[in-house]
Enzyme design. Sequence first.
Site, PDB file in Angstrom:
ATOM      1  N   LYS A 161       0.852  -1.205   0.000  1.00  0.00           N
ATOM      2  CA  LYS A 161       0.000   0.000   0.000  1.00  0.00           C
ATOM      3  C   LYS A 161       0.884   1.250   0.000  1.00  0.00           C
ATOM      4  CE  LYS A 161      -3.667  -2.756   1.886  1.00  0.00           C
ATOM      5  NZ  LYS A 161      -4.894  -2.850   2.625  1.00  0.00           N
ATOM      6  N   GLY A 204      -7.595  -4.604   6.904  1.00  0.00           N
ATOM      7  CA  GLY A 204      -7.026  -3.650   7.855  1.00  0.00           C
ATOM      8  C   GLY A 204      -7.836  -3.521   9.132  1.00  0.00           C
ATOM      9  N   SER A 236      -6.550  -9.141   6.541  1.00  0.00           N
ATOM     10  CA  SER A 236      -5.976  -9.452   7.854  1.00  0.00           C
ATOM     11  C   SER A 236      -5.334 -10.845   7.929  1.00  0.00           C
ATOM     12  CB  SER A 236      -7.032  -9.283   8.950  1.00  0.00           C
ATOM     13  OG  SER A 236      -7.501  -7.946   8.978  1.00  0.00           O
TER      14      SER A 236
HETATM   15  P1  13P Z   1      -4.581  -6.277   5.469  1.00  0.00           P
HETATM   16  O1  13P Z   1      -3.800  -7.558   5.365  1.00  0.00           O
HETATM   17  O2  13P Z   1      -3.819  -5.157   6.099  1.00  0.00           O
HETATM   18  O3  13P Z   1      -5.942  -6.487   6.057  1.00  0.00           O
HETATM   19  O4  13P Z   1      -4.821  -5.784   3.958  1.00  0.00           O
HETATM   20  C1  13P Z   1      -5.331  -6.686   3.039  1.00  0.00           C
HETATM   21  C2  13P Z   1      -5.225  -6.090   1.684  1.00  0.00           C
HETATM   22  O5  13P Z   1      -5.903  -5.129   1.386  1.00  0.00           O
HETATM   23  C3  13P Z   1      -4.262  -6.686   0.750  1.00  0.00           C
HETATM   24  O6  13P Z   1      -4.437  -6.187  -0.536  1.00  0.00           O
END
Ligand code: 13P
Length: 261
Positions: A11, A173, A213
């Site tokens: 991200k 997230g 997650s």
């Molecule tokens: P998280 O693993 O932080 O929940 O994010 C998942 C995600 O959006 C992967 O592209």
Amino acid sequence: MKKLLIAGNWKMFKTISEGVQLVNIIKAGLHRITTCDIAICPPFTALSAINEALRDTKMELGAQDMYCETEGAFTGEISPLMLKDAGCRYVILGHSERRQLFHETNELIHRKIATALKYNLSPIVCVGETLEQREARQAFEVVKNQFDHCLGSLNADEIDRVVLAYEPVWAIGTGKTATPEQAEQMHSYLRRLLNEKYGNLVAGRIKILYGGSVKPSNSAQLMSKPNLNGALVGGASLKAESFIQIVTNACEQTFSGSSKS
Ligand code: 13P
């Protein structure tokens, strides 16, 4: 047996030097790993440097988005040619954060997928429902709609180069993970949609990743499900130890999970 694919979606985190540092630790921790595929998807600014850092490894590079044109007056956008030039094999498309925060439509995502394929990038196409949609029992309908409109017109040759990712928005997230059963239910539904359209052989080859997650403590259980072919990892991919552990768990799964074809 299909190799599991573990992709880290960084991200909007990590400067170039932070990214290279992270990758160097991951490399050291995973240098013996051969039984699963690994992709690192850093921000655009770090792509080239991470590509260089991955040069002597089997890990692949991916981007987090791209525009659907080769070049032109599109200020701020990045083209598939540029991603290829930076060393990318994958590009994440249709992530829920792009859909929600940047108003990307299925139609735009479809155009991006078609352009990525034209330039030999493998799109990692994200689908998934929100909490309200799940609670209203619309999860399958929503995912089918995204599947139909994003991938609808691809032929068998094209779909073969696509990776799907089921990412329930309520699990991204938030620390909330879909249970392995919930994930498997949606993954087998996606497999059925692929099967209806492209037949058994093609459908069986396509990787469907789970994202939302994923952590060292839940990845083994998730990956043990027959229709889960890997993970798209957000937060836990930003820490070397947790990413290494998730990949290590997946590799053990590949060794022991004879049920996956
Ligand atoms: P998280 O693993 O932080 O929940 O994010 C998942 C995600 O959006 C992967 O592209």
